[in-house]
Scaffold this motif. Structure first.
Motif, PDB file in Angstrom:
ATOM      1  N   ASN A   7       8.065 -30.324  23.561  1.00  0.00           N
ATOM      2  CA  ASN A   7       9.482 -30.752  22.843  1.00  0.00           C
ATOM      3  C   ASN A   7       8.928 -31.796  21.869  1.00  0.00           C
ATOM      4  O   ASN A   7       8.341 -33.200  22.322  1.00  0.00           O
ATOM      5  CB  ASN A   7      10.391 -31.441  24.006  1.00  0.00           C
ATOM      6  CG  ASN A   7      11.129 -30.215  24.537  1.00  0.00           C
ATOM      7  OD1 ASN A   7      11.812 -29.426  24.045  1.00  0.00           O
ATOM      8  ND2 ASN A   7      10.907 -30.198  25.910  1.00  0.00           N
TER       9      ASN A   7
ATOM     10  N   ILE B 226       9.239 -26.217  30.844  1.00  0.00           N
ATOM     11  CA  ILE B 226       8.759 -26.009  29.495  1.00  0.00           C
ATOM     12  C   ILE B 226       7.581 -25.046  29.627  1.00  0.00           C
ATOM     13  O   ILE B 226       6.494 -25.361  30.717  1.00  0.00           O
ATOM     14  CB  ILE B 226       8.567 -27.042  28.686  1.00  0.00           C
ATOM     15  CG1 ILE B 226       8.073 -26.667  27.331  1.00  0.00           C
ATOM     16  CG2 ILE B 226       7.465 -28.131  29.196  1.00  0.00           C
ATOM     17  CD1 ILE B 226       8.448 -27.920  26.299  1.00  0.00           C
TER      18      ILE B 226
ATOM     19  N   CYS C  40       1.506 -25.708  27.635  1.00  0.00           N
ATOM     20  CA  CYS C  40       1.065 -26.242  26.108  1.00  0.00           C
ATOM     21  C   CYS C  40       2.248 -25.948  25.197  1.00  0.00           C
ATOM     22  O   CYS C  40       1.922 -26.052  23.972  1.00  0.00           O
ATOM     23  CB  CYS C  40      -0.011 -25.047  25.808  1.00  0.00           C
ATOM     24  SG  CYS C  40      -1.347 -25.270  27.006  1.00  0.00           S
ATOM     25  N   TRP C  41       3.343 -25.778  25.478  1.00  0.00           N
ATOM     26  CA  TRP C  41       4.508 -25.953  24.559  1.00  0.00           C
ATOM     27  C   TRP C  41       4.965 -27.420  24.628  1.00  0.00           C
ATOM     28  O   TRP C  41       4.554 -28.163  25.621  1.00  0.00           O
ATOM     29  CB  TRP C  41       5.680 -25.179  24.823  1.00  0.00           C
ATOM     30  CG  TRP C  41       5.471 -23.630  24.590  1.00  0.00           C
ATOM     31  CD1 TRP C  41       4.460 -22.810  25.277  1.00  0.00           C
ATOM     32  CD2 TRP C  41       6.337 -22.787  23.944  1.00  0.00           C
ATOM     33  NE1 TRP C  41       4.790 -21.594  24.569  1.00  0.00           N
ATOM     34  CE2 TRP C  41       5.718 -21.448  23.794  1.00  0.00           C
ATOM     35  CE3 TRP C  41       7.420 -22.903  22.939  1.00  0.00           C
ATOM     36  CZ2 TRP C  41       6.353 -20.442  23.108  1.00  0.00           C
ATOM     37  CZ3 TRP C  41       7.947 -22.140  22.370  1.00  0.00           C
ATOM     38  CH2 TRP C  41       7.264 -20.813  22.465  1.00  0.00           C
TER      39      TRP C  41
ATOM     40  N   THR D 274      -3.834 -31.632  22.730  1.00  0.00           N
ATOM     41  CA  THR D 274      -3.211 -30.463  22.700  1.00  0.00           C
ATOM     42  C   THR D 274      -4.009 -29.314  23.581  1.00  0.00           C
ATOM     43  O   THR D 274      -5.151 -29.759  23.954  1.00  0.00           O
ATOM     44  CB  THR D 274      -2.887 -29.859  21.250  1.00  0.00           C
ATOM     45  OG1 THR D 274      -4.007 -29.652  20.732  1.00  0.00           O
ATOM     46  CG2 THR D 274      -1.807 -30.669  20.465  1.00  0.00           C
TER      47      THR D 274
ATOM     48  N   ALA E 210       7.350 -24.280  15.269  1.00  0.00           N
ATOM     49  CA  ALA E 210       8.381 -24.947  15.791  1.00  0.00           C
ATOM     50  C   ALA E 210       9.735 -24.233  15.578  1.00  0.00           C
ATOM     51  O   ALA E 210      10.097 -23.902  14.611  1.00  0.00           O
ATOM     52  CB  ALA E 210       8.523 -26.484  15.635  1.00  0.00           C
TER      53      ALA E 210
ATOM     54  N   LEU F 241      11.063 -27.278  19.351  1.00  0.00           N
ATOM     55  CA  LEU F 241      10.387 -26.700  20.703  1.00  0.00           C
ATOM     56  C   LEU F 241       9.143 -26.216  20.006  1.00  0.00           C
ATOM     57  O   LEU F 241       9.273 -25.065  19.321  1.00  0.00           O
ATOM     58  CB  LEU F 241      11.021 -25.593  21.305  1.00  0.00           C
ATOM     59  CG  LEU F 241      10.448 -24.908  22.271  1.00  0.00           C
ATOM     60  CD1 LEU F 241      10.279 -25.837  23.599  1.00  0.00           C
ATOM     61  CD2 LEU F 241      11.393 -23.949  22.960  1.00  0.00           C
ATOM     62  N   VAL F 242       7.958 -26.807  20.101  1.00  0.00           N
ATOM     63  CA  VAL F 242       6.544 -26.594  19.365  1.00  0.00           C
ATOM     64  C   VAL F 242       5.846 -25.468  20.250  1.00  0.00           C
ATOM     65  O   VAL F 242       5.552 -25.648  21.467  1.00  0.00           O
ATOM     66  CB  VAL F 242       6.011 -27.835  19.118  1.00  0.00           C
ATOM     67  CG1 VAL F 242       4.835 -27.430  18.128  1.00  0.00           C
ATOM     68  CG2 VAL F 242       7.237 -28.842  18.455  1.00  0.00           C
ATOM     69  N   MET F 243       5.453 -24.506  19.636  1.00  0.00           N
ATOM     70  CA  MET F 243       4.605 -23.670  20.167  1.00  0.00           C
ATOM     71  C   MET F 243       2.978 -24.076  20.276  1.00  0.00           C
ATOM     72  O   MET F 243       2.845 -25.060  19.620  1.00  0.00           O
ATOM     73  CB  MET F 243       4.467 -22.237  19.453  1.00  0.00           C
ATOM     74  CG  MET F 243       5.871 -21.568  19.491  1.00  0.00           C
ATOM     75  SD  MET F 243       5.609 -20.144  18.514  1.00  0.00           S
ATOM     76  CE  MET F 243       4.980 -18.957  19.684  1.00  0.00           C
ATOM     77  N   PRO F 244       2.379 -23.643  21.206  1.00  0.00           N
ATOM     78  CA  PRO F 244       0.776 -23.828  21.307  1.00  0.00           C
ATOM     79  C   PRO F 244       0.140 -23.896  19.856  1.00  0.00           C
ATOM     80  O   PRO F 244       0.637 -22.941  19.077  1.00  0.00           O
ATOM     81  CB  PRO F 244       0.284 -22.946  22.146  1.00  0.00           C
ATOM     82  CG  PRO F 244       1.377 -22.450  22.998  1.00  0.00           C
ATOM     83  CD  PRO F 244       2.635 -22.278  22.191  1.00  0.00           C
TER      84      PRO F 244
ATOM     85  N   GLN G 253       5.723 -14.996  24.828  1.00  0.00           N
ATOM     86  CA  GLN G 253       6.226 -16.125  25.764  1.00  0.00           C
ATOM     87  C   GLN G 253       7.426 -15.642  25.905  1.00  0.00           C
ATOM     88  O   GLN G 253       8.646 -15.492  25.153  1.00  0.00           O
ATOM     89  CB  GLN G 253       6.194 -17.603  25.192  1.00  0.00           C
ATOM     90  CG  GLN G 253       6.908 -18.376  26.090  1.00  0.00           C
ATOM     91  CD  GLN G 253       6.476 -18.454  27.449  1.00  0.00           C
ATOM     92  OE1 GLN G 253       7.062 -17.970  28.433  1.00  0.00           O
ATOM     93  NE2 GLN G 253       5.242 -18.949  27.559  1.00  0.00           N
TER      94      GLN G 253
END
Length: 516
Positions: free
Chosen positions: A293, A287, A290-291, A269, A411, A337-340, A280
């Motif tokens: 799916n 995308i 660093c985000w 990551t 997420a 949708l996953v954040m850093p 953001q």
């Protein structure tokens, strides 16, 4: 049910004697000695070629596969005759895959000790071969010592109806391995500088394991080598946001090493973010850096996109030019949708803020849920409530973040009900204790006090309140209060932490409430 096969049929393979490794790559038809017994409709076991496709065979270009039918299969894929001899042909293994999580295929493995005909397969070697659905192959191994001195046929038997595809590759018949290759390898808990790996233990008692790893494409013999006494290990990795590969082999002591496993891949990551506020606004067509799916089991393959308007152009970005959206034409599709990763351990009152809109279509409303992990290896935990009612204009949402940590993940999970889309914009992670006076005035449209509370909690706001709800910290609705309440009674609650959600015009705010 709409199902698509984005692959072409072509080639197939080789041998058919008492000892073989068949990878089905030599021809577009079944190899010599192999037969398909079709007891259902016209669909039966056949060769699939993956050249140019979006998935691949376990090795080479081909698998032998059976595809979905509207009527039940009653089909065998039959091996050549195997004369089972101790130390020569007393072992069978193969790699199998069920392609689609929504339509999981299973087979059984049967034995005939007489003829390669359907009625002769009266013995069961494995009642259910059910690999976890997806693009990954899983290895299955069986000891044939029970049949030493006999000539047998192995039948891969399918009876499913209206599922998808089951693939088989690299069928091996030979001697029981003196040291077996690690199989069912998985990767979890990937961070910016580490990853956890695990595999099925060797059947040899006391076996240890050797792992070699390095950047993607490294040449074996030049990587970092570590050993493990158990069927798991943690890899220490120097570079964030980098593709890595690794191999594993068993060390069975006196009998030596196994062969190396097939190469395994993953990507670390991004470096953990520790500077706040983090913001953001989704201003690009792709995308954000660093985000990620992340697929949801059973949720299909759709992902979040970055658009200039929702499904009926009634919503445009809260901040131009784009916003993130999850929208599909298949009800039930889901994706995260996953954040850093964040280090929020030093924040006094960490909070997630974002703007949300979700417009109905003939009464159907797409849904949003928010999840977090305090550590990458943890399971996702829902935080706050579920957003399942329509917001035909933008609302601003705020959610306190529980269980602060140094590698925190958040997420957004969208669920499609074939409406106009879940739209989010202006996402931020902030420390509300660090806001200045003007920011606090903008941030706090509602005040709750006292907090901590024993019995009564006051709710102060000049806005028209739409609803007041109390949730557990993981999203379970516990109480609903009158929207006109200026005081609520929490005296009957157990001591602990709760989320008090107050919806008002253009705002959806959650507050961490501490009950003494």
């Amino acid at each position: 049910m709409v199902k698509k096969l984005l692959l072409a049929l072509l080639a197939i393979p080789s041998i058919a004697t008492a000892q073989f490794l068949q990878n089905f790559d030599a021809s577009a038809t079944l190899p010599a000695g192999w037969t398909a017994l079709n007891g259902g409709d016209t669909n039966t076991w056949a060769i699939v070629n993956y050249t140019g496709g979006n998935i691949s065979a376990y090795s080479g270009t081909n698998t032998v596969s059976i595809g979905y039918s509207s009527t039940a299969h009653n089909d065998y894929l039959v091996t050549p005759a195997i004369t089972v001899t101790a130390g020569v042909s007393d072992f069978l293994s193969f790699y199998a895959r069920s392609r689609d999580p929504l339509y999981p295929e299973t087979i059984s493995v049967k034995i005939s000790t007489t003829t390669p005909t359907a009625d002769a397969f009266t013995k069961t070697l494995a009642a259910s071969v059910a690999p976890a659905s997806g693009a990954t192959f899983y290895k299955y191994s069986y000891n044939l010592s029970e049949y030493v001195g006999q000539t047998i046929y192995v039948g891969f038997y399918s009876t499913t109806t209206d599922q998808f595809y089951f693939d088989i590759d690299d069928v091996f018949n030979g001697a029981i391995p003196s040291c077996d290759v690690p199989s069912t390898i998985s990767v979890s808990g990937v961070t910016s500088n580490s990853a956890n790996i695990s595999w099925t233990p060797s059947s040899t008692a006391g076996a240890t394991y050797q792992i070699e790893y390095g950047p993607a494409g490294f040449t074996q013999g030049t990587g970092t080598v570590i050993t493990s006494n158990t069927a798991s290990a943690t890899l220490s990795l120097p570079t964030p946001s980098t593709a890595y590969q690794f191999y594993i082999r068993s060390n069975c002591g006196e009998t030596g090493f196994s062969a190396w496993s097939a190469v395994q891949s993953f990507t670390t990551t991004c470096e953990v973010i520790a500077t706040f506020p983090y913001v953001q606004n989704f201003d690009a067509t792709t995308i954000p850096s660093c985000w990620l799916n992340e697929a949801v089991s059973g949720g299909g393959s759709s992902v979040w996109t970055y658009v200039t308007a929702n499904g009926n152009s009634s919503i445009t970005p809260r901040s131009a030019p784009r916003m993130a959206e999850f929208r599909t034409t298949t009800a039930g599709n889901k994706a995260k949708l996953v954040m850093p990763p964040f280090n929020i351990s030093a924040l006094t009152t960490p909070e997630l803020k974002f703007s949300l809109a979700n417009v109905n279509w003939f009464g159907d409303v797409d849904e949003l849920r928010v999840y977090y992990k305090a550590n990458p290896g943890d399971a996702w935990t829902q935080i706050g409530s579920s957003y399942v009612t329509e917001n035909s204009t933008w609302i601003d949402v705020s959610i306190p973040l529980p269980n602060k940590s140094t590698n925190y993940l958040i997420a957004f999970e969208g669920t499609s009900n074939w409406a106009r889309g879940i739209d989010i914009d202006n996402v931020s992670v902030v420390d509300t204790s660090a806001l200045d006076v003007n920011d606090i005035a903008k941030h706090n449209t509602v005040k709750i006090y006292p907090n901590p509370a024993k019995n009564v909690v006051n709710i102060g706001t000049d806005l028209a309140v739409k609803s007041i709800e109390l949730f557990s910290m993981t999203g379970q609705l516990l109480k609903t209060f009158s929207k006109d309440s200026k005081q609520i009674n929490v005296g009957d609650l157990k001591a602990g932490n709760y989320l008090l959600r107050v919806k008002s015009e253009g705002k959806d705010e959650s507050f961490k409430l501490i009950k003494e």
